[in-house]
Design a protein around this motif. Structure first.
Motif, PDB file in Angstrom:
ATOM      1  N   VAL A  96      35.135  29.290  44.963  1.00  9.62           N
ATOM      2  CA  VAL A  96      33.927  29.871  44.871  1.00  9.62           C
ATOM      3  C   VAL A  96      33.314  30.543  45.035  1.00  9.62           C
ATOM      4  O   VAL A  96      31.771  30.920  44.326  1.00  9.62           O
ATOM      5  CB  VAL A  96      33.048  28.222  45.233  1.00  9.62           C
ATOM      6  CG1 VAL A  96      33.888  27.104  44.074  1.00  9.62           C
ATOM      7  CG2 VAL A  96      32.673  28.019  45.716  1.00  9.62           C
ATOM      8  N   CYS A  97      32.773  31.447  46.346  1.00 10.59           N
ATOM      9  CA  CYS A  97      32.281  32.778  46.387  1.00 10.59           C
ATOM     10  C   CYS A  97      33.673  33.838  46.495  1.00 10.59           C
ATOM     11  O   CYS A  97      33.855  33.765  47.313  1.00 10.59           O
ATOM     12  CB  CYS A  97      32.794  32.395  48.035  1.00 10.59           C
ATOM     13  SG  CYS A  97      31.063  30.773  48.556  1.00 10.59           S
ATOM     14  N   ASP A  98      33.201  34.419  45.253  1.00 11.29           N
ATOM     15  CA  ASP A  98      35.172  34.808  44.493  1.00 11.29           C
ATOM     16  C   ASP A  98      34.495  36.371  43.625  1.00 11.29           C
ATOM     17  O   ASP A  98      34.786  37.018  42.708  1.00 11.29           O
ATOM     18  CB  ASP A  98      36.020  33.857  44.044  1.00 11.29           C
ATOM     19  CG  ASP A  98      35.596  34.051  42.544  1.00 11.29           C
ATOM     20  OD1 ASP A  98      34.689  33.672  42.771  1.00 11.29           O
ATOM     21  OD2 ASP A  98      36.651  33.188  41.823  1.00 11.29           O
ATOM     22  N   ALA A  99      32.814  35.966  44.355  1.00  9.58           N
ATOM     23  CA  ALA A  99      32.113  37.017  43.443  1.00  9.58           C
ATOM     24  C   ALA A  99      32.840  38.951  43.186  1.00  9.58           C
ATOM     25  O   ALA A  99      33.430  39.852  44.233  1.00  9.58           O
ATOM     26  CB  ALA A  99      30.835  37.628  43.714  1.00  9.58           C
ATOM     27  N   HIS A 100      33.567  39.176  41.539  1.00  9.32           N
ATOM     28  CA  HIS A 100      33.878  40.461  41.605  1.00  9.32           C
ATOM     29  C   HIS A 100      33.066  41.313  42.672  1.00  9.32           C
ATOM     30  O   HIS A 100      32.092  41.818  42.822  1.00  9.32           O
ATOM     31  CB  HIS A 100      33.672  41.061  40.448  1.00  9.32           C
ATOM     32  CG  HIS A 100      34.771  41.770  39.702  1.00  9.32           C
ATOM     33  ND1 HIS A 100      34.195  43.625  39.890  1.00  9.32           N
ATOM     34  CD2 HIS A 100      36.389  42.000  39.228  1.00  9.32           C
ATOM     35  CE1 HIS A 100      35.473  43.639  39.370  1.00  9.32           C
ATOM     36  NE2 HIS A 100      36.829  42.946  39.450  1.00  9.32           N
ATOM     37  N   PRO A 101      33.708  42.353  42.795  1.00  7.38           N
ATOM     38  CA  PRO A 101      32.978  43.942  43.550  1.00  7.38           C
ATOM     39  C   PRO A 101      32.273  44.591  42.465  1.00  7.38           C
ATOM     40  O   PRO A 101      30.676  44.725  42.830  1.00  7.38           O
ATOM     41  CB  PRO A 101      34.495  44.712  43.789  1.00  7.38           C
ATOM     42  CG  PRO A 101      35.256  44.089  43.662  1.00  7.38           C
ATOM     43  CD  PRO A 101      35.161  42.765  42.714  1.00  7.38           C
TER      44      PRO A 101
END
Length: 119
Positions: free
Chosen positions: A27-32
């Motif tokens: 869930v904490c996988d924001a794209h750069p």
């Protein structure tokens, strides 16, 4: 304005995380690129991150639409949305909340703007 709110999906995701059925990495996988937008042009909220409780939660609004031509797919400041609403026939706006500390990200809203949706 036609609005889809994803609060129930957010609650379900957080419930799955807290129940151990999802990992924090899932869930904490924001794209750069999303993180870059959040750090540089994200709009701060008063709400703490629902995962890490840091006060670094921001909203990033993306707009898409044929009428926007080369501007489609770009981040748009919320204070410019009223002008956009009056100036284009139709565009779709997506609001993503992002934590720049733990990289939580979640689509919070999607809505249509433009002259076609006045009244």
């Amino acid at each position: 304005m036609r609005l889809v709110d994803y609060t129930l999906v957010k609650r379900a995701t957080l419930r799955e995380l807290r129940g151990g059925r999802l990992s924090r990495q899932e869930v904490c996988d924001a794209h750069p690129e999303l993180l870059r937008a959040a750090r540089n042009v994200g709009e701060a909220t008063r709400a703490p991150c629902p995962v890490c409780a840091e006060a670094s939660l921001v909203h990033v609004t993306y707009v898409f639409g044929d009428a926007l031509r080369q501007l489609s797919g770009r981040v748009w400041p919320s204070d410019g949305l009223a002008d956009l609403h009056r100036s284009v026939e139709e565009c779709a706006c997506y609001v993503v909340e992002v934590c720049t500390a733990c990289f939580w990200n979640h689509l919070t809203q999607c809505y249509l703007l433009g002259r076609r949706h006045v009244g």
